[in-house]
Design a protein around this motif. Structure first.
Motif, PDB file in Angstrom:
ATOM      1  N   LEU A 149       0.871  -1.203   0.172  1.00 15.76           N
ATOM      2  CA  LEU A 149      -0.247   0.118   0.232  1.00 15.76           C
ATOM      3  C   LEU A 149       1.024   1.341   0.063  1.00 15.76           C
ATOM      4  N   GLY A 150       2.098   1.138  -0.095  1.00 11.67           N
ATOM      5  CA  GLY A 150       3.110   2.295   0.161  1.00 11.67           C
ATOM      6  C   GLY A 150       3.518   3.024   1.392  1.00 11.67           C
ATOM      7  N   LYS A 151       2.451   2.282   2.558  1.00 14.57           N
ATOM      8  CA  LYS A 151       2.485   2.833   3.896  1.00 14.57           C
ATOM      9  C   LYS A 151       4.172   2.721   4.522  1.00 14.57           C
ATOM     10  N   VAL A 152       4.919   1.765   4.067  1.00 14.13           N
ATOM     11  CA  VAL A 152       6.184   1.577   4.188  1.00 14.13           C
ATOM     12  C   VAL A 152       6.883   1.452   2.802  1.00 14.13           C
ATOM     13  N   GLU A 153       7.733   2.125   2.656  1.00 13.24           N
ATOM     14  CA  GLU A 153       8.549   2.349   1.589  1.00 13.24           C
ATOM     15  C   GLU A 153       9.820   1.388   1.261  1.00 13.24           C
ATOM     16  N   LEU A 154      10.538   1.380   2.560  1.00 15.45           N
ATOM     17  CA  LEU A 154      11.809   0.728   2.388  1.00 15.45           C
ATOM     18  C   LEU A 154      12.030   0.028   3.715  1.00 15.45           C
ATOM     19  N   VAL A 155      12.552  -1.183   3.799  1.00 13.00           N
ATOM     20  CA  VAL A 155      12.912  -1.764   5.149  1.00 13.00           C
ATOM     21  C   VAL A 155      14.275  -2.112   5.198  1.00 13.00           C
ATOM     22  N   LEU A 156      14.740  -1.933   6.296  1.00 11.86           N
ATOM     23  CA  LEU A 156      16.159  -2.703   6.638  1.00 11.86           C
ATOM     24  C   LEU A 156      15.981  -3.229   7.612  1.00 11.86           C
ATOM     25  N   ASP A 157      16.432  -4.830   7.696  1.00 12.75           N
ATOM     26  CA  ASP A 157      16.095  -5.733   8.779  1.00 12.75           C
ATOM     27  C   ASP A 157      16.936  -6.851   8.380  1.00 12.75           C
ATOM     28  N   HIS A 158      17.162  -7.580   9.469  1.00 11.57           N
ATOM     29  CA  HIS A 158      17.762  -8.897   9.280  1.00 11.57           C
ATOM     30  C   HIS A 158      17.026 -10.007   8.779  1.00 11.57           C
ATOM     31  N   ILE A 159      15.464  -9.893   8.713  1.00 12.41           N
ATOM     32  CA  ILE A 159      14.574 -11.059   8.440  1.00 12.41           C
ATOM     33  C   ILE A 159      14.240 -10.639   6.876  1.00 12.41           C
ATOM     34  N   VAL A 160      14.167 -11.560   5.831  1.00 13.11           N
ATOM     35  CA  VAL A 160      13.965 -11.465   4.754  1.00 13.11           C
ATOM     36  C   VAL A 160      12.477 -11.472   4.527  1.00 13.11           C
ATOM     37  N   ILE A 161      12.087 -10.607   3.734  1.00 16.80           N
ATOM     38  CA  ILE A 161      10.560 -10.633   3.320  1.00 16.80           C
ATOM     39  C   ILE A 161      10.334 -11.555   2.255  1.00 16.80           C
ATOM     40  N   SER A 268      35.351  -9.603  22.891  1.00 14.70           N
ATOM     41  CA  SER A 268      35.003 -10.476  21.969  1.00 14.70           C
ATOM     42  C   SER A 268      34.086 -11.612  22.358  1.00 14.70           C
ATOM     43  N   CYS A 269      33.449 -11.987  21.379  1.00 14.57           N
ATOM     44  CA  CYS A 269      32.227 -13.107  21.607  1.00 14.57           C
ATOM     45  C   CYS A 269      32.995 -14.476  21.300  1.00 14.57           C
ATOM     46  N   PRO A 270      33.008 -15.407  22.362  1.00 17.47           N
ATOM     47  CA  PRO A 270      33.570 -16.707  21.976  1.00 17.47           C
ATOM     48  C   PRO A 270      32.845 -17.626  21.131  1.00 17.47           C
ATOM     49  N   LEU A 271      31.573 -17.258  20.830  1.00 10.46           N
ATOM     50  CA  LEU A 271      30.814 -17.950  20.070  1.00 10.46           C
ATOM     51  C   LEU A 271      31.109 -18.236  18.630  1.00 10.46           C
ATOM     52  N   PRO A 272      31.025 -19.347  18.173  1.00 12.19           N
ATOM     53  CA  PRO A 272      31.333 -19.717  16.660  1.00 12.19           C
ATOM     54  C   PRO A 272      30.241 -19.381  15.841  1.00 12.19           C
ATOM     55  N   ILE A 273      29.919 -18.112  15.753  1.00 17.29           N
ATOM     56  CA  ILE A 273      28.379 -17.735  14.984  1.00 17.29           C
ATOM     57  C   ILE A 273      28.944 -16.843  13.778  1.00 17.29           C
ATOM     58  N   GLN A 274      28.444 -17.165  12.672  1.00 15.16           N
ATOM     59  CA  GLN A 274      28.762 -16.192  11.402  1.00 15.16           C
ATOM     60  C   GLN A 274      28.112 -15.030  11.525  1.00 15.16           C
ATOM     61  N   PRO A 275      28.653 -13.883  10.949  1.00 17.32           N
ATOM     62  CA  PRO A 275      27.975 -12.441  10.995  1.00 17.32           C
ATOM     63  C   PRO A 275      26.619 -12.562  10.668  1.00 17.32           C
ATOM     64  N   ILE A 276      25.961 -11.450  11.152  1.00 14.91           N
ATOM     65  CA  ILE A 276      24.366 -11.453  10.717  1.00 14.91           C
ATOM     66  C   ILE A 276      24.346 -10.439   9.683  1.00 14.91           C
ATOM     67  N   PRO A 277      23.757 -11.067   8.382  1.00 13.23           N
ATOM     68  CA  PRO A 277      23.445  -9.839   7.316  1.00 13.23           C
ATOM     69  C   PRO A 277      22.303  -9.076   7.560  1.00 13.23           C
ATOM     70  N   LEU A 278      22.554  -7.919   6.931  1.00 12.00           N
ATOM     71  CA  LEU A 278      21.494  -6.907   7.009  1.00 12.00           C
ATOM     72  C   LEU A 278      20.828  -6.592   5.636  1.00 12.00           C
ATOM     73  N   PHE A 279      19.583  -6.515   5.333  1.00  7.16           N
ATOM     74  CA  PHE A 279      18.934  -6.527   3.853  1.00  7.16           C
ATOM     75  C   PHE A 279      18.141  -5.370   3.939  1.00  7.16           C
ATOM     76  N   MET A 280      18.178  -4.857   2.721  1.00  3.93           N
ATOM     77  CA  MET A 280      17.381  -3.764   2.368  1.00  3.93           C
ATOM     78  C   MET A 280      16.369  -4.330   1.412  1.00  3.93           C
ATOM     79  N   MET A 281      14.954  -3.992   1.647  1.00  2.33           N
ATOM     80  CA  MET A 281      13.852  -4.549   0.992  1.00  2.33           C
ATOM     81  C   MET A 281      12.929  -3.466   0.610  1.00  2.33           C
ATOM     82  N   TRP A 282      12.109  -3.570  -0.613  1.00  2.33           N
ATOM     83  CA  TRP A 282      11.184  -2.831  -1.014  1.00  2.33           C
ATOM     84  C   TRP A 282      10.372  -3.330  -1.943  1.00  2.33           C
ATOM     85  N   HIS A 283       9.128  -2.914  -2.172  1.00  3.00           N
ATOM     86  CA  HIS A 283       8.053  -3.535  -3.082  1.00  3.00           C
ATOM     87  C   HIS A 283       8.412  -2.921  -4.546  1.00  3.00           C
TER      88      HIS A 283
END
Length: 306
Positions: A149-161, A268-283
């Motif tokens: 609907l255009g109420k949100v034009e752009l999203v920056l988030d870790h969760i993919v739409i 530093s965090c000792p956990l063997p976890i990969q970096p978290i991606p940030l995505f830009m998303m739009w309609h």
């Protein structure tokens, strides 16, 4: 069920469809009038004509909001697409002039709010831009429809739409680190995995669709953390950590920011976890808008410097 057809174009004032589209987005006559540059009585009059045109109430007042009827919701998608086609056919194909007045509605996470937004606003000020940024509340279950609907034009988030109608690009990879108070009695310059697991933690509440860090840790090291508190946002963590012996795990850019303003320090965090991606998303409907293209390019350039 297929959406009901629009009345024949020759019988419709396109300005009325624009009013309906904006009221569907804002759910409030006052806000819709401000966005349209109209008076409230003019918007109310247009809604009256629309009710006659579609033979439906279209909106029912609930408190301060105008709740759309099923008929209005069914019309929202076709009207949005029709207006997008009309605007695209008349759109200027040249570059966007950022000194022109324009409002962008964004959905961003804690990281974007604390790290990207201040830098972007500073850059806009240097450009003399007249661009306004409206940040929506935490994106929820209705996010996809709000983007349609255009109420949100752009999203920056870790969760993919999900869905082919939504565009996405990976703009940042964020390393996770740990944060403790400056004079923590047991944590030195670094943490071993055993030391990390022995501490008490404040953790972020996982959102729907987000990988649970606790489950990742359990799968990787076969142990669970001792959780003392769970919070919905990263922004409350430095207040808690600076006044306790708790440790938190969070994105590095946020941790560095908190380190500048609170009596805390990054380890530093000792956990063997990969970096978290940030995505830009739009309609997809935003693809051909020069202003939106300018916004995307600008934010991608900003992310490349983080």
């Amino acid at each position: 069920m297929n959406a009901p057809p629009l009345p024949r174009l020759r019988a419709v004032d396109l300005n009325l469809l624009t009013v309906l589209d904006v009221v569907l987005t804002e759910r409030n006559v006052t806000r819709a009038a401000e966005r349209l540059g109209m008076t409230q009585p003019a918007v109310s009059s247009a809604l009256g004509r629309l009710r006659l045109l579609f033979n439906d109430d279209l909106f029912v007042r609930r408190g301060k909001e105008m709740a759309p009827t099923p008929r209005a919701l069914a019309l929202a998608g076709p009207i949005r697409k029709a207006l997008d086609l009309i605007h695209a056919s008349f759109a200027h194909t040249g570059a966007f002039d950022c000194t022109a007045s324009r409002t962008f509605r964004l959905g961003i996470s804690d990281l974007g709010e604390a790290i990207l937004l201040p830098r972007f606003l500073q850059w806009l000020e240097q450009l003399g831009a007249r661009v306004r940024l409206d940040i929506c509340r935490e994106p929820g279950a209705s996010l996809q429809n709000e983007m349609r609907l255009g109420k949100v034009e752009l999203v920056l988030d870790h969760i993919v739409i999900p869905g082919d109608e939504f565009r996405r690009t990976r703009v940042l990879d964020v390393e996770l680190v740990s944060l403790v108070r400056q004079d923590h009695p047991t944590v030195g310059p670094s943490l071993t995995l055993d030391e990390y697991m022995a501490l008490e933690h404040v953790i972020i509440e996982p959102r729907e669709g987000q990988t649970n860090l606790a489950e990742q840790i359990q799968a990787l090291v076969g142990r669970s953390r001792c959780v003392r508190a769970q919070v919905p946002r990263y922004l409350s963590m430095p207040f808690i950590v600076s006044q306790s012996n708790l440790v938190c795990t969070l994105p590095l850019p946020l941790a560095r920011l908190f380190e500048q303003h609170f009596p805390v320090r990054v380890v530093s965090c000792p956990l063997p976890i990969q970096p978290i991606p940030l995505f830009m998303m739009w309609h997809a409907c935003q693809d051909g808008d020069p202003a939106h293209e300018w916004l995307r390019r600008s934010l991608i350039e900003l992310c490349s410097r983080i």
